[in-house]
Design an enzyme around this catalytic site. Structure first.
Site, PDB file in Angstrom:
ATOM      1  N   GLU A 267       0.848  -1.195   0.000  1.00  0.00           N
ATOM      2  CA  GLU A 267       0.000   0.000   0.000  1.00  0.00           C
ATOM      3  C   GLU A 267       0.880   1.240   0.000  1.00  0.00           C
ATOM      4  OE1 GLU A 267      -2.450  -0.528   3.452  1.00  0.00           O
ATOM      5  OE2 GLU A 267      -3.755  -1.937   2.437  1.00  0.00           O
TER       6      GLU A 267
ATOM      7  N   HIS B 293      -7.816   1.325   1.803  1.00  0.00           N
ATOM      8  CA  HIS B 293      -7.423   1.309   3.215  1.00  0.00           C
ATOM      9  C   HIS B 293      -7.799   2.607   3.936  1.00  0.00           C
ATOM     10  CE1 HIS B 293      -4.411  -0.614   6.242  1.00  0.00           C
ATOM     11  NE2 HIS B 293      -5.558  -0.314   6.782  1.00  0.00           N
TER      12      HIS B 293
ATOM     13  N   ALA C 295     -11.423   2.956   4.581  1.00  0.00           N
ATOM     14  CA  ALA C 295     -12.840   2.757   4.894  1.00  0.00           C
ATOM     15  C   ALA C 295     -13.158   3.220   6.317  1.00  0.00           C
ATOM     16  CB  ALA C 295     -13.219   1.293   4.705  1.00  0.00           C
TER      17      ALA C 295
END
Length: 174
Positions: A120, A141, A143
């Site tokens: 990420e 990533h 949420a």
């Protein structure tokens, strides 16, 4: 389909897993909790493979450790019911992404939602970002990052600093 009467399998039963269980029971779901990897199931826990066979929805809330790295791979995905959903909001690396992409393409499971990837941001690409996987939702990533959640985070940081300045121990983990 409705959640009522369905089975939710939870992997990782810390504060987040417990909160998810609470909400699931409010929706009328049966909740199964996975035993920790490599340990004999204690009271109220079931072996992961049993959980995967029974659950309509499997949700991951465990940390990424040597024991959980690759925890959900091709073998585990084959155990899941063809209509089952896999949710990973824990950490990338817990799920073998290539195995998940293949299982979704072959409709071996009903679908997946992931808020985490192994890398990420995925600067080197990711098999889960291929456009030919229609039964997958990927979020970046974030949420968790509602305005209220971010404010709560800032409030906690400020309170931790204030407690430190007062010589108090707060939110101690070890």
């Amino acid at each position: 389909w409705e959640l009522s009467g369905k089975t939710l399998g939870i992997v990782g039963y810390g504060s987040l897993g417990q909160a998810v269980a609470h909400i699931a029971t409010a929706f009328g779901m049966r909740v199964l909790i996975a035993a920790r990897p490599g340990q004999i199931p204690g009271p109220g826990r079931v072996p992961l493979h049993d959980l995967l066979r029974q659950a309509d929805v499997v949700t991951l809330h465990c940390p990424l450790t040597e024991q959980t790295k690759g925890l959900i791979g091709a073998r585990e995905l084959m155990l899941m019911q063809p209509h089952a959903l896999l949710i990973n909001t824990a950490r990338g690396g817990i799920v073998d992404e290539a195995a998940l992409a293949q299982a979704l393409r072959e409709h071996r499971i009903g679908g997946a939602g992931v808020d985490v990837l192994t890398e990420e941001p995925p600067v080197n690409g990711n098999v889960l970002l291929d456009a030919d996987i229609p039964n997958l939702i990927v979020t970046p990533h974030i949420a968790w990052a509602s305005r209220e959640a971010r404010q709560r985070l800032l409030d906690e940081v400020a309170e931790n600093i204030a407690a430190f300045m007062r010589g108090e121990i707060r939110n101690r983990v070890a």
